[in-house]
Design a protein around this motif. Structure first.
Motif, PDB file in Angstrom:
ATOM      1  N   ILE A  76     -18.078  13.392 -13.251  1.00 31.23           N
ATOM      2  CA  ILE A  76     -17.618  12.215 -12.514  1.00 31.23           C
ATOM      3  C   ILE A  76     -16.591  12.564 -11.422  1.00 31.23           C
ATOM      4  N   ILE A  77     -16.059  13.774 -11.525  1.00 33.34           N
ATOM      5  CA  ILE A  77     -15.178  14.221 -10.445  1.00 33.34           C
ATOM      6  C   ILE A  77     -15.666  15.589  -9.995  1.00 33.34           C
ATOM      7  N   SER A  78     -15.915  15.711  -8.705  1.00 32.05           N
ATOM      8  CA  SER A  78     -16.336  17.013  -8.213  1.00 32.05           C
ATOM      9  C   SER A  78     -15.492  17.399  -6.994  1.00 32.05           C
ATOM     10  N   ILE A  79     -14.910  18.589  -7.084  1.00 29.43           N
ATOM     11  CA  ILE A  79     -14.034  19.070  -6.008  1.00 29.43           C
ATOM     12  C   ILE A  79     -14.638  20.376  -5.489  1.00 29.43           C
ATOM     13  N   LYS A  80     -14.786  20.450  -4.156  1.00 38.69           N
ATOM     14  CA  LYS A  80     -15.374  21.680  -3.588  1.00 38.69           C
ATOM     15  C   LYS A  80     -14.529  22.182  -2.425  1.00 38.69           C
ATOM     16  N   GLY A  81     -14.045  23.398  -2.546  1.00 38.50           N
ATOM     17  CA  GLY A  81     -13.333  24.070  -1.456  1.00 38.50           C
ATOM     18  C   GLY A  81     -12.165  23.278  -0.893  1.00 38.50           C
ATOM     19  N   LEU A  82     -11.387  22.658  -1.752  1.00 40.02           N
ATOM     20  CA  LEU A  82     -10.299  21.781  -1.308  1.00 40.02           C
ATOM     21  C   LEU A  82      -9.128  22.586  -0.741  1.00 40.02           C
ATOM     22  N   LYS A  83      -8.687  22.176   0.459  1.00 40.70           N
ATOM     23  CA  LYS A  83      -7.552  22.869   1.086  1.00 40.70           C
ATOM     24  C   LYS A  83      -6.571  21.854   1.671  1.00 40.70           C
ATOM     25  N   LYS A  84      -5.283  22.146   1.539  1.00 35.18           N
ATOM     26  CA  LYS A  84      -4.268  21.305   2.164  1.00 35.18           C
ATOM     27  C   LYS A  84      -3.066  22.162   2.537  1.00 35.18           C
ATOM     28  N   THR A  85      -2.683  22.092   3.814  1.00 35.94           N
ATOM     29  CA  THR A  85      -1.523  22.843   4.276  1.00 35.94           C
ATOM     30  C   THR A  85      -0.466  21.855   4.754  1.00 35.94           C
ATOM     31  N   PHE A  86       0.778  22.070   4.379  1.00 38.42           N
ATOM     32  CA  PHE A  86       1.870  21.233   4.867  1.00 38.42           C
ATOM     33  C   PHE A  86       2.640  21.965   5.951  1.00 38.42           C
ATOM     34  N   LYS A  87       3.090  21.176   6.920  1.00 38.20           N
ATOM     35  CA  LYS A  87       3.860  21.754   8.011  1.00 38.20           C
ATOM     36  C   LYS A  87       5.316  21.326   7.817  1.00 38.20           C
ATOM     37  N   THR A  88       6.213  22.268   7.705  1.00 41.88           N
ATOM     38  CA  THR A  88       7.629  21.880   7.580  1.00 41.88           C
ATOM     39  C   THR A  88       8.464  22.621   8.603  1.00 41.88           C
ATOM     40  N   LYS A  89       9.565  21.972   9.010  1.00 43.43           N
ATOM     41  CA  LYS A  89      10.466  22.583   9.978  1.00 43.43           C
ATOM     42  C   LYS A  89      11.272  23.691   9.318  1.00 43.43           C
ATOM     43  N   VAL A  90      11.465  24.782  10.061  1.00 48.05           N
ATOM     44  CA  VAL A  90      12.293  25.867   9.552  1.00 48.05           C
ATOM     45  C   VAL A  90      13.665  25.733  10.196  1.00 48.05           C
ATOM     46  N   THR A  91      14.697  25.738   9.389  1.00 45.35           N
ATOM     47  CA  THR A  91      16.040  25.644   9.945  1.00 45.35           C
ATOM     48  C   THR A  91      16.491  27.018  10.391  1.00 45.35           C
ATOM     49  N   LYS A  92      16.894  27.090  11.682  1.00 46.66           N
ATOM     50  CA  LYS A  92      17.374  28.379  12.183  1.00 46.66           C
ATOM     51  C   LYS A  92      18.843  28.520  11.828  1.00 46.66           C
ATOM     52  N   PRO A  93      19.288  29.760  11.634  1.00 46.64           N
ATOM     53  CA  PRO A  93      20.685  29.922  11.207  1.00 46.64           C
ATOM     54  C   PRO A  93      21.689  29.661  12.330  1.00 46.64           C
ATOM     55  N   GLY A  94      22.913  29.320  11.952  1.00 43.03           N
ATOM     56  CA  GLY A  94      24.028  29.193  12.898  1.00 43.03           C
ATOM     57  C   GLY A  94      24.016  27.911  13.700  1.00 43.03           C
ATOM     58  N   MET A  95      25.132  27.768  14.480  1.00 44.52           N
ATOM     59  CA  MET A  95      25.291  26.565  15.305  1.00 44.52           C
ATOM     60  C   MET A  95      24.205  26.473  16.373  1.00 44.52           C
ATOM     61  N   SER A  96      23.932  27.648  17.009  1.00 43.00           N
ATOM     62  CA  SER A  96      22.936  27.642  18.080  1.00 43.00           C
ATOM     63  C   SER A  96      21.569  27.258  17.503  1.00 43.00           C
ATOM     64  N   GLY A  97      21.364  27.637  16.239  1.00 45.54           N
ATOM     65  CA  GLY A  97      20.119  27.306  15.558  1.00 45.54           C
ATOM     66  C   GLY A  97      19.901  25.814  15.470  1.00 45.54           C
ATOM     67  N   ILE A  98      20.995  25.079  15.238  1.00 46.50           N
ATOM     68  CA  ILE A  98      20.894  23.626  15.123  1.00 46.50           C
ATOM     69  C   ILE A  98      20.364  23.034  16.432  1.00 46.50           C
ATOM     70  N   PHE A  99      20.919  23.531  17.560  1.00 51.26           N
ATOM     71  CA  PHE A  99      20.487  22.998  18.862  1.00 51.26           C
ATOM     72  C   PHE A  99      19.069  23.425  19.207  1.00 51.26           C
ATOM     73  N   ARG A 100      18.770  24.713  18.906  1.00 49.64           N
ATOM     74  CA  ARG A 100      17.414  25.195  19.190  1.00 49.64           C
ATOM     75  C   ARG A 100      16.388  24.411  18.380  1.00 49.64           C
ATOM     76  N   ASN A 101      16.808  24.027  17.163  1.00 47.71           N
ATOM     77  CA  ASN A 101      15.926  23.268  16.291  1.00 47.71           C
ATOM     78  C   ASN A 101      15.540  21.914  16.883  1.00 47.71           C
ATOM     79  N   ILE A 102      16.481  21.308  17.605  1.00 44.61           N
ATOM     80  CA  ILE A 102      16.212  19.984  18.165  1.00 44.61           C
ATOM     81  C   ILE A 102      15.158  20.077  19.262  1.00 44.61           C
ATOM     82  N   PHE A 103      15.306  21.120  20.138  1.00 45.07           N
ATOM     83  CA  PHE A 103      14.415  21.194  21.302  1.00 45.07           C
ATOM     84  C   PHE A 103      13.136  21.987  21.055  1.00 45.07           C
TER      85      PHE A 103
END
Lengths: 266, 331
Positions: free
Chosen positions: B8-35
């Motif tokens: 009653i349930i059949s799953i074939k080749g199921l794929k899921k990728t999540f996209k998440t933001k990477v936080t860059k280190p330091g103060m400059s990282g915070i600004f670079r992250n925004i842009f």
């Protein structure tokens, strides 16, 4: 269709029932605060009327204060709709709702509508009491009451539909409370929740009275104080038009945005 | 239990990728992250295929972030797969979510569905309307479930006044009111103590046996499915590591237990010479036993007769270690 409506009305009903179990919490947490605002404005208007006389032609001191009571009752009754949707998304609670045979946003609207009816009644009673004690009553004809209720309910609905559209942004940016902040201030100022639009310069007044925000505060509150069937029908029809407009936007936006859902917590 | 042989349930080749933001280190990282934010792609589910038959009880077990809940959420239609196919009762959940919701019941751990300030009966009545259940059918169904879960004396008390165990029984009744063919339980035991977990296991067994409901449950703790005869699917990094009978895994990998003992008397090293000692001090010892070689009861009986024990802890092998051993054996 009727079974669908019945389903959603049952949702409103259970929320009314739940609200009544913590009615004192609502009174102390929300209603007293709003009554206090009405008290402050009643004092303010008393001073203004004493020094300046009439502010807007035809509006007495009592009308000015009762105008605020009606505006507060309609606008603040729906609660923090946008925040609640945002919280559902952040906590992952939305998974519970999306696996049910109803539309999530419509569900939330009927939840808020149920709770809103309790808030509306309480604000009207307590705010009205403060207004009555401070500045006395205003004349409202008995015949107009059912029509005013219709307009008040539609005003709440319009406010809810716009809030729903805004809340959908939370699916995108996790938190739509900044957008909601802007919206609620628009309703306060351009919707004429606090003061009638007549206090603004004529051009601002004209634009604001055309915008949808004024149909959830200014027009219904004013209609309660100066009733005529002609203005009732005008307000009623425009409210229906704006509600339909935002529902169409909501439908398209919802269909698009629901594909972007990423349910948290897993 | 006799199972019908229908998928009653059949799953074939199921794929899921999540996209998440990477936080860059330091103060400059915070600004670079925004842009110019950097994104990290996480493969939550990577090529999962499996068939589930009517009446089966399947447990998805794996560490946190393994992809179990993501899979379950795709099965319930609230997450959309990147690729692959899911068919539940012949329908695609991402397209027919609303239709399928009449056939699926869900319980998400720590996300209760009962109205907190109202008695359970109010929530039951509302769900009957939400699922368009005919009133006569609903009354009969509710009576059956009330008897099955033994909740007749609590359905009129506000939920906030019920114990966790009582609340859980009511949550199950709520999820089963519309007589779903399939039940999804996502981390149902999270945040529960041993006693409530035991109740939960009994409930799950009961539903599967008496109601013939197909059940998929997820958990990060393999101990959760002890005593439930179940098909076990171990998931790690979005892939299926093991799919088979729980008994096999239990015999092979779960016979090891970790014991921690604190005593009042000095510990005699000789007593533990045949065991793998992990940590030892004068009055404390931590050691592993293989229960098929040294039955747990015998070991404990011996310890209690010889020593004055002030504290004892018996732990299962963590799922991460089980997975590691399975990988080692596969190589």
């Amino acid at each position: 269709m009727s079974s669908q409506l019945n389903k959603y009305l049952s949702i409103s009903f259970i929320n009314i029932k739940e609200s009544l179990t913590y009615i004192w919490d609502i009174i102390f947490g929300k209603v007293i605060f709003i009554a206090l605002i009405i008290f402050v404005f009643a004092n303010l208007w008393t001073v203004v009327f004493a020094s300046k006389g009439e502010v807007i032609p035809g509006f007495t001191l009592a009308m000015m204060v009762w105008y605020l009571v009606f505006g507060e009752a309609i606008i603040t009754s729906i609660g923090r709709f946008v925040k609640e949707v945002g919280d559902d998304i952040k906590s992952g609670e939305i998974a519970n709702y999306l696996t049910k045979p109803y539309n999530y946003i419509v569900y939330k609207m009927f939840v808020s509508f149920g709770k809103g009816l309790i808030n509306f009644t309480l604000i009207l009673i307590f705010g009205g009491l403060v207004a009555y004690l401070m500045v006395g009553g205003v004349e409202i004809s008995l015949i107009s009451i059912p029509f005013l209720l219709i307009v008040a309910l539609l005003a709440m609905l319009l406010n809810l539909v716009i809030a729903s559209v805004i809340s959908l942004f939370a699916f995108w940016i996790e938190d739509a409370s900044s957008l909601n902040y802007i919206y609620s201030k628009f309703t306060f100022i351009f919707g004429g929740m606090i003061v009638p639009l007549e206090v603004y310069p004529p051009l601002v007044e004209k634009i604001a009275s055309f915008l949808p925000f004024s149909y959830s505060a200014y027009h219904p509150s004013k209609l309660a104080l100066i009733f005529s069937f002609e203005s009732f029908f005008k307000v009623f029809l425009v409210q229906i038009a704006w509600i339909s407009f935002f529902i169409i936007i909501l439908i398209f936006f919802y269909k698009y945005i629901i594909k972007k859902v990423s349910v948290n917590g897993g | 239990m006799k199972k019908e042989n229908k998928t009653i349930i059949s799953i074939k080749g199921l794929k899921k990728t999540f996209k998440t933001k990477v936080t860059k280190p330091g103060m400059s990282g915070i600004f670079r992250n925004i842009f110019s934010p950097d994104y990290k792609y996480i493969k939550a589910v990577d090529n999962i295929s499996l068939d589930i038959k009517k009446g089966e009880l399947v447990s998805f077990i794996g560490p946190n972030g393994a992809g179990k809940s993501t899979t379950l959420k795709m099965l319930s239609g609230i997450l959309f797969p990147d690729s692959g196919k899911i068919k539940i009762l012949g329908k695609d959940p991402s397209k027919k979510r609303k239709e399928l919701s009449y056939d699926i019941g869900t319980i998400f751990g720590q996300k209760p569905q009962l109205w907190f300030h109202l008695p359970p009966i109010d929530s039951f009545n509302l769900f009957a309307k939400i699922y368009d259940i005919d009133q006569t059918i609903y009354k009969e169904r509710l009576d059956n479930l009330i008897n099955l879960f033994e909740i007749s004396d609590i359905i009129n008390q506000p939920v906030r006044k019920l114990s966790l165990g009582q609340r859980m029984r009511c949550e199950f009744v709520l999820a089963l009111l519309h007589n779903p063919k399939i039940l999804f339980l996502d981390e149902p035991t999270i945040g529960m103590d041993i006693i409530v977990k035991k109740t939960m296991r009994e409930l799950i067994k009961k539903i599967n046996e008496k109601e013939k409901t197909t059940i998929i449950l997820t958990s990060h703790d393999i101990g959760d499915i002890e005593n439930i005869s179940t098909r076990l699917v171990i998931i790690n990094h979005g892939e299926i590591v093991y799919d088979g009978d729980f008994k096999n895994i239990k015999q092979k990998y779960l016979s090891k237990k970790l014991l921690k003992i604190t005593t009042e008397d000095k510990i005699d090293e000789k007593d533990f010479k045949d065991l793998t000692v992990i940590k030892k001090s004068k009055y404390y010892i931590e050691f592993e036993i293989e229960t098929h070689k040294f039955p747990l009861k015998k070991v404990i009986d011996f310890l209690f007769t010889k020593y004055k024990i002030t504290d004892i802890g018996i732990n299962e092998m963590p799922i991460e270690d089980v997975i590691e051993e399975i990988y080692r054996d596969q190589r």
